[in-house]
Design a protein around this motif. Structure first.
Motif, PDB file in Angstrom:
ATOM      1  N   GLU A 156       0.831  -1.203   0.000  1.00 29.72           N
ATOM      2  CA  GLU A 156       0.000   0.000   0.000  1.00 29.72           C
ATOM      3  C   GLU A 156       0.866   1.254   0.000  1.00 29.72           C
ATOM      4  O   GLU A 156       0.607   2.203  -0.743  1.00 29.72           O
ATOM      5  CB  GLU A 156      -0.942   0.013   1.204  1.00 29.72           C
ATOM      6  CG  GLU A 156      -1.829   1.257   1.218  1.00 29.72           C
ATOM      7  CD  GLU A 156      -2.965   1.169   2.212  1.00 29.72           C
ATOM      8  OE1 GLU A 156      -3.670   2.174   2.362  1.00 29.72           O
ATOM      9  OE2 GLU A 156      -3.149   0.095   2.810  1.00 29.72           O
ATOM     10  N   GLY A 157       1.899   1.247   0.841  1.00 27.44           N
ATOM     11  CA  GLY A 157       2.777   2.406   0.886  1.00 27.44           C
ATOM     12  C   GLY A 157       3.485   2.620  -0.437  1.00 27.44           C
ATOM     13  O   GLY A 157       3.579   3.748  -0.931  1.00 27.44           O
ATOM     14  N   LEU A 158       3.996   1.538  -1.040  1.00 28.62           N
ATOM     15  CA  LEU A 158       4.688   1.662  -2.315  1.00 28.62           C
ATOM     16  C   LEU A 158       3.735   2.125  -3.407  1.00 28.62           C
ATOM     17  O   LEU A 158       4.074   3.010  -4.210  1.00 28.62           O
ATOM     18  CB  LEU A 158       5.311   0.320  -2.703  1.00 28.62           C
ATOM     19  CG  LEU A 158       6.027   0.295  -4.055  1.00 28.62           C
ATOM     20  CD1 LEU A 158       7.182   1.280  -4.078  1.00 28.62           C
ATOM     21  CD2 LEU A 158       6.517  -1.122  -4.383  1.00 28.62           C
ATOM     22  N   GLY A 159       2.535   1.553  -3.446  1.00 23.88           N
ATOM     23  CA  GLY A 159       1.570   1.950  -4.470  1.00 23.88           C
ATOM     24  C   GLY A 159       1.210   3.419  -4.382  1.00 23.88           C
ATOM     25  O   GLY A 159       1.119   4.120  -5.402  1.00 23.88           O
ATOM     26  N   ARG A 160       1.022   3.915  -3.178  1.00 18.81           N
ATOM     27  CA  ARG A 160       0.698   5.335  -2.995  1.00 18.81           C
ATOM     28  C   ARG A 160       1.863   6.226  -3.426  1.00 18.81           C
ATOM     29  O   ARG A 160       1.665   7.266  -4.050  1.00 18.81           O
ATOM     30  CB  ARG A 160       0.338   5.598  -1.536  1.00 18.81           C
ATOM     31  CG  ARG A 160      -1.005   5.026  -1.113  1.00 18.81           C
ATOM     32  CD  ARG A 160      -1.278   5.276   0.364  1.00 18.81           C
ATOM     33  NE  ARG A 160      -2.582   4.787   0.757  1.00 18.81           N
ATOM     34  CZ  ARG A 160      -3.722   5.479   0.627  1.00 18.81           C
ATOM     35  NH1 ARG A 160      -3.696   6.704   0.119  1.00 18.81           N
ATOM     36  NH2 ARG A 160      -4.874   4.960   0.994  1.00 18.81           N
ATOM     37  N   GLN A 161       3.077   5.810  -3.095  1.00 23.59           N
ATOM     38  CA  GLN A 161       4.244   6.604  -3.469  1.00 23.59           C
ATOM     39  C   GLN A 161       4.424   6.637  -4.986  1.00 23.59           C
ATOM     40  O   GLN A 161       4.739   7.691  -5.564  1.00 23.59           O
ATOM     41  CB  GLN A 161       5.490   6.039  -2.795  1.00 23.59           C
ATOM     42  CG  GLN A 161       5.520   6.248  -1.290  1.00 23.59           C
ATOM     43  CD  GLN A 161       6.609   5.450  -0.603  1.00 23.59           C
ATOM     44  OE1 GLN A 161       7.126   4.468  -1.147  1.00 23.59           O
ATOM     45  NE2 GLN A 161       6.969   5.861   0.601  1.00 23.59           N
ATOM     46  N   LEU A 162       4.208   5.502  -5.636  1.00 17.35           N
ATOM     47  CA  LEU A 162       4.329   5.466  -7.087  1.00 17.35           C
ATOM     48  C   LEU A 162       3.241   6.316  -7.748  1.00 17.35           C
ATOM     49  O   LEU A 162       3.487   6.947  -8.784  1.00 17.35           O
ATOM     50  CB  LEU A 162       4.248   4.022  -7.588  1.00 17.35           C
ATOM     51  CG  LEU A 162       5.417   3.118  -7.195  1.00 17.35           C
ATOM     52  CD1 LEU A 162       5.184   1.699  -7.707  1.00 17.35           C
ATOM     53  CD2 LEU A 162       6.738   3.656  -7.724  1.00 17.35           C
ATOM     54  N   ALA A 163       2.066   6.336  -7.148  1.00 13.09           N
ATOM     55  CA  ALA A 163       0.994   7.181  -7.681  1.00 13.09           C
ATOM     56  C   ALA A 163       1.384   8.657  -7.612  1.00 13.09           C
ATOM     57  O   ALA A 163       1.143   9.417  -8.561  1.00 13.09           O
ATOM     58  CB  ALA A 163      -0.301   6.932  -6.908  1.00 13.09           C
ATOM     59  N   VAL A 164       2.008   9.059  -6.512  1.00 14.86           N
ATOM     60  CA  VAL A 164       2.456  10.450  -6.374  1.00 14.86           C
ATOM     61  C   VAL A 164       3.514  10.774  -7.423  1.00 14.86           C
ATOM     62  O   VAL A 164       3.472  11.824  -8.072  1.00 14.86           O
ATOM     63  CB  VAL A 164       3.006  10.700  -4.954  1.00 14.86           C
ATOM     64  CG1 VAL A 164       3.690  12.066  -4.874  1.00 14.86           C
ATOM     65  CG2 VAL A 164       1.881  10.629  -3.929  1.00 14.86           C
ATOM     66  N   LEU A 165       4.481   9.863  -7.599  1.00 16.22           N
ATOM     67  CA  LEU A 165       5.520  10.078  -8.603  1.00 16.22           C
ATOM     68  C   LEU A 165       4.919  10.182 -10.004  1.00 16.22           C
ATOM     69  O   LEU A 165       5.317  11.034 -10.811  1.00 16.22           O
ATOM     70  CB  LEU A 165       6.525   8.929  -8.576  1.00 16.22           C
ATOM     71  CG  LEU A 165       7.586   8.951  -7.481  1.00 16.22           C
ATOM     72  CD1 LEU A 165       8.428   7.680  -7.546  1.00 16.22           C
ATOM     73  CD2 LEU A 165       8.479  10.180  -7.611  1.00 16.22           C
ATOM     74  N   PHE A 166       3.966   9.302 -10.288  1.00 17.19           N
ATOM     75  CA  PHE A 166       3.354   9.295 -11.624  1.00 17.19           C
ATOM     76  C   PHE A 166       2.586  10.585 -11.884  1.00 17.19           C
ATOM     77  O   PHE A 166       2.712  11.198 -12.950  1.00 17.19           O
ATOM     78  CB  PHE A 166       2.435   8.082 -11.754  1.00 17.19           C
ATOM     79  CG  PHE A 166       1.778   7.972 -13.096  1.00 17.19           C
ATOM     80  CD1 PHE A 166       2.488   7.534 -14.196  1.00 17.19           C
ATOM     81  CD2 PHE A 166       0.448   8.321 -13.255  1.00 17.19           C
ATOM     82  CE1 PHE A 166       1.884   7.445 -15.445  1.00 17.19           C
ATOM     83  CE2 PHE A 166      -0.162   8.239 -14.498  1.00 17.19           C
ATOM     84  CZ  PHE A 166       0.559   7.792 -15.599  1.00 17.19           C
ATOM     85  N   GLU A 167       1.799  11.015 -10.913  1.00 16.63           N
ATOM     86  CA  GLU A 167       1.031  12.244 -11.084  1.00 16.63           C
ATOM     87  C   GLU A 167       1.966  13.446 -11.217  1.00 16.63           C
ATOM     88  O   GLU A 167       1.740  14.343 -12.034  1.00 16.63           O
ATOM     89  CB  GLU A 167       0.085  12.448  -9.906  1.00 16.63           C
ATOM     90  CG  GLU A 167      -1.006  11.400  -9.779  1.00 16.63           C
ATOM     91  CD  GLU A 167      -1.933  11.350 -10.980  1.00 16.63           C
ATOM     92  OE1 GLU A 167      -2.143  12.404 -11.629  1.00 16.63           O
ATOM     93  OE2 GLU A 167      -2.445  10.261 -11.287  1.00 16.63           O
TER      94      GLU A 167
END
Length: 203
Positions: A156-167
């Motif tokens: 969950e933490g990794l997915g959220r961080q990758l979402a921030v990077l992608f956005e």
């Protein structure tokens, strides 16, 4: 690839009018912006009358909503398609979302259509804002699920961080008209992914 002759002008109204309106919306909303594109420009590009336009879409806002829904069904975004690629390992899929793909040097980078719609709506298009929020949450959840399949210790933490990077990469690339932001984001994502996988207990 440039065409040697312009395409035949389709008949006004008639069969296929709804599809032509949606196609025109896809080109104009994304290329020019939602507010900069009026109904007159849409009807001209779609080769339909104003009456035909309103017969299919009671308001321009209704067309904006349908324009966004197409990305969830008929024309999914490239970064979302890559998460379904069976020829890539889950960890590879997480990095592949940062591939900017083919970039037309003659066309400005416009970034994510959902992000653009949210910014242009500025809180005045609640139905559009809801569609954007639902889409972004769904994409984040898919990143979390893919991170879990990759074996991340905290998916969950990794997915959220990758979402921030992608956005962030999408927004910066569009703001600066430079796809280099995706390369930087991919490097950062690889660092996060390596740490997440290294911390996972050996299976």
């Amino acid at each position: 690839m440039a065409a040697s002759t312009p395409p035949a002008r389709p008949a006004r109204g008639g069969r296929g009018a709804r599809e032509r309106i949606l196609r025109a919306a896809g080109e104009l909303f994304y290329g020019r912006g939602i507010h900069a594109t009026g109904v007159a420009a849409l009807t001209e590009a779609a080769h339909v009358s104003t009456r035909t336009f309103y017969a299919h879409f009671p308001t321009k806002n209704a067309l904006v909503e349908e324009y966004l829904r197409q990305f969830e069904s008929d024309t999914p975004l490239a970064a979302e398609v890559v998460l379904d690629r069976e020829d890539l390992l889950p960890a590879e899929r997480l990095l592949a979302i940062f591939d900017p793909g083919e970039v037309d040097p003659a066309a400005p980078l416009r970034g994510c259509p959902f992000h653009n719609a949210a910014v242009e709506g500025a809180g005045d298009l609640p139905a559009v804002a809801l569609l954007v929020q639902q889409h972004k949450r769904a994409f984040r959840d898919r990143l979390i699920a893919t991170a879990a399949r990759a074996g991340a210790v905290d998916p969950e933490g990794l997915g959220r961080q990758l979402a921030v990077l992608f956005e962030g990469a999408n927004a910066l690339a569009a703001s600066c008209d430079n796809p280099a932001a995706f390369t930087d984001a991919r490097h950062a994502a690889a660092t996060l992914l390596d740490a997440a996988l290294a911390a996972a207990p050996a299976g």
